[in-house]
Design an enzyme around this catalytic site. Sequence first.
Site, PDB file in Angstrom:
ATOM      1  N   ARG A 156     -10.391 -10.285  -1.359  1.00 16.97           N
ATOM      2  CA  ARG A 156     -11.316  -8.202  -0.461  1.00 16.97           C
ATOM      3  C   ARG A 156     -12.481  -8.447  -1.550  1.00 16.97           C
ATOM      4  O   ARG A 156     -12.629  -7.902  -2.664  1.00 16.97           O
ATOM      5  CB  ARG A 156      -9.798  -8.394  -0.848  1.00 16.97           C
ATOM      6  CG  ARG A 156      -9.878  -6.825  -0.110  1.00 16.97           C
ATOM      7  CD  ARG A 156      -8.620  -5.925   0.222  1.00 16.97           C
ATOM      8  NE  ARG A 156      -7.923  -6.054  -1.260  1.00 16.97           N
ATOM      9  CZ  ARG A 156      -6.330  -4.935  -1.451  1.00 16.97           C
ATOM     10  NH1 ARG A 156      -5.954  -4.982   0.265  1.00 16.97           N
ATOM     11  NH2 ARG A 156      -5.665  -4.881  -2.214  1.00 16.97           N
ATOM     12  N   LYS A 195      -1.864  -3.100   4.593  1.00 22.19           N
ATOM     13  CA  LYS A 195      -1.675  -1.484   5.165  1.00 22.19           C
ATOM     14  C   LYS A 195      -2.409  -0.781   5.613  1.00 22.19           C
ATOM     15  O   LYS A 195      -2.678  -0.402   6.792  1.00 22.19           O
ATOM     16  CB  LYS A 195      -1.216  -1.152   3.921  1.00 22.19           C
ATOM     17  CG  LYS A 195       0.588  -1.666   3.004  1.00 22.19           C
ATOM     18  CD  LYS A 195       1.015  -0.854   2.646  1.00 22.19           C
ATOM     19  CE  LYS A 195       0.560  -0.236   0.814  1.00 22.19           C
ATOM     20  NZ  LYS A 195       0.276  -2.004   0.555  1.00 22.19           N
ATOM     21  N   ARG A 209       6.181   5.284  -3.044  1.00 22.36           N
ATOM     22  CA  ARG A 209       5.791   3.655  -4.091  1.00 22.36           C
ATOM     23  C   ARG A 209       7.043   3.725  -4.731  1.00 22.36           C
ATOM     24  O   ARG A 209       7.366   2.607  -5.163  1.00 22.36           O
ATOM     25  CB  ARG A 209       4.945   3.516  -4.955  1.00 22.36           C
ATOM     26  CG  ARG A 209       2.998   3.559  -4.403  1.00 22.36           C
ATOM     27  CD  ARG A 209       3.045   2.185  -3.436  1.00 22.36           C
ATOM     28  NE  ARG A 209       1.541   1.793  -4.491  1.00 22.36           N
ATOM     29  CZ  ARG A 209       0.594   1.872  -3.221  1.00 22.36           C
ATOM     30  NH1 ARG A 209       0.796   2.544  -3.212  1.00 22.36           N
ATOM     31  NH2 ARG A 209      -0.306   1.356  -4.746  1.00 22.36           N
ATOM     32  N   ARG A 225     -12.818  -4.369  -6.073  1.00 21.86           N
ATOM     33  CA  ARG A 225     -11.986  -3.051  -6.810  1.00 21.86           C
ATOM     34  C   ARG A 225     -11.743  -3.366  -7.303  1.00 21.86           C
ATOM     35  O   ARG A 225     -11.674  -4.822  -8.044  1.00 21.86           O
ATOM     36  CB  ARG A 225     -10.454  -3.410  -5.580  1.00 21.86           C
ATOM     37  CG  ARG A 225     -11.464  -1.315  -4.806  1.00 21.86           C
ATOM     38  CD  ARG A 225     -10.143  -1.887  -3.485  1.00 21.86           C
ATOM     39  NE  ARG A 225      -8.662  -1.570  -4.530  1.00 21.86           N
ATOM     40  CZ  ARG A 225      -7.443  -0.678  -4.279  1.00 21.86           C
ATOM     41  NH1 ARG A 225      -7.031  -1.483  -2.353  1.00 21.86           N
ATOM     42  NH2 ARG A 225      -5.794  -1.083  -4.534  1.00 21.86           N
ATOM     43  N   ARG A 285       0.225  -5.455 -10.310  1.00 22.58           N
ATOM     44  CA  ARG A 285       0.573  -4.391  -9.164  1.00 22.58           C
ATOM     45  C   ARG A 285       1.751  -4.647  -7.863  1.00 22.58           C
ATOM     46  O   ARG A 285       2.297  -4.610  -7.609  1.00 22.58           O
ATOM     47  CB  ARG A 285      -0.720  -4.333  -7.874  1.00 22.58           C
ATOM     48  CG  ARG A 285      -1.489  -3.210  -8.935  1.00 22.58           C
ATOM     49  CD  ARG A 285      -3.136  -3.472  -8.118  1.00 22.58           C
ATOM     50  NE  ARG A 285      -2.930  -3.121  -6.968  1.00 22.58           N
ATOM     51  CZ  ARG A 285      -3.707  -3.702  -6.076  1.00 22.58           C
ATOM     52  NH1 ARG A 285      -5.059  -4.185  -6.263  1.00 22.58           N
ATOM     53  NH2 ARG A 285      -4.296  -3.090  -4.606  1.00 22.58           N
TER      54      ARG A 285
HETATM   55  P1  AMP Z   1      -3.767   0.880  -3.423  1.00 21.32           P
HETATM   56  O1  AMP Z   1      -4.828   1.350  -2.730  1.00 21.32           O
HETATM   57  O2  AMP Z   1      -2.405   1.676  -1.927  1.00 21.32           O
HETATM   58  O3  AMP Z   1      -3.254  -0.302  -2.986  1.00 21.32           O
HETATM   59  O4  AMP Z   1      -3.463   2.158  -4.990  1.00 21.32           O
HETATM   60  C1  AMP Z   1      -4.082   1.543  -5.405  1.00 21.32           C
HETATM   61  C2  AMP Z   1      -3.525   2.012  -6.563  1.00 21.32           C
HETATM   62  O5  AMP Z   1      -3.356   3.162  -6.583  1.00 21.32           O
HETATM   63  C3  AMP Z   1      -2.538   1.934  -7.263  1.00 21.32           C
HETATM   64  O6  AMP Z   1      -1.853   0.636  -7.404  1.00 21.32           O
HETATM   65  C4  AMP Z   1      -1.492   2.697  -8.225  1.00 21.32           C
HETATM   66  O7  AMP Z   1      -2.350   2.586  -9.587  1.00 21.32           O
HETATM   67  C5  AMP Z   1      -2.505   4.064  -6.761  1.00 21.32           C
HETATM   68  N1  AMP Z   1      -1.808   4.680  -6.387  1.00 21.32           N
HETATM   69  C6  AMP Z   1      -1.945   5.070  -5.179  1.00 21.32           C
HETATM   70  N2  AMP Z   1      -0.175   5.055  -4.249  1.00 21.32           N
HETATM   71  C7  AMP Z   1       0.615   5.557  -4.978  1.00 21.32           C
HETATM   72  C8  AMP Z   1       1.615   6.829  -4.678  1.00 21.32           C
HETATM   73  N3  AMP Z   1       1.930   6.966  -3.785  1.00 21.32           N
HETATM   74  N4  AMP Z   1       2.009   6.404  -6.415  1.00 21.32           N
HETATM   75  C9  AMP Z   1       1.538   6.060  -7.698  1.00 21.32           C
HETATM   76  N5  AMP Z   1       0.415   5.740  -7.513  1.00 21.32           N
HETATM   77  C10 AMP Z   1      -0.181   5.581  -6.462  1.00 21.32           C
END
Ligand code: AMP
Length: 224
Positions: free
Chosen positions: A125, A13, A86, A158, A169
Amino acid sequence: MRIVLLGPPGAGKGTQAKRLAARHGLAHIATGDLFRRNVQEETELGTIARSYMDRGDLVPDDVTVAMVVRGLELAPRGYLLDGFPRNMAQAEALESELETTGRPLTAVLALLLPEEVAVKRIAGRRTCRSCQRPYNVELEPTAVPDTCDACGGPLVQRADDAVDVVRRRLEVYRESTEPLLDFYDRRGLLRVVDAAGTEDQVFELASRALGHPVGDAEERPALR
Ligand code: AMP
């Protein structure tokens, strides 16, 4: 264009969002990136977000929605939401926020791929700590292990890409985020993209899904 990008962790994404946003002149609003920046800068929001992120759980909706609404206000020319919504509560909050502005979503792109492909991508990654360049050392190893090809900086993973956190996740995605595919399909907004291919292949499919194939004149190099 007002676009939401959906898909499991590892679907690409972030990568696709950056390219699509650049191509269409859209603001790229990535909730994960915003949270990571807040964690790094040790803000109050970062302190709240961190405990959830470390476990692979979602940050509470009130905090997340408020952060996104602020971002939308700064994007009058269109945006690409990456990592938001989400869950159903966030989707409904977004919908009612957009109703008040009279500017509904244009499309929802779902980047979908088999879970084992996503897991493999995440395992490889890495990011350069110095220049932030992204790598996938499983798919394309660097010349020197754990070292950035561009600047020689160290590659780091990360924290939430560790195996047990990734498992959580993915579980959160299946339980909370996947139902949004139906939610947006019922609204006639959903466009599914096969995200298992290479970055360029997925970009081509995503561009087509938005009605702008990469072969369009604007994407070709200018004649000299
Ligand atoms: P991502 O980089 O999109 O994989 O997001 C990393 C982490 O950020 C996720 O596992 C959540 O802990 C938090 N996070 C990102 N977007 C959201 C969202 N829309 N709602 C809640 N937590 C989020």
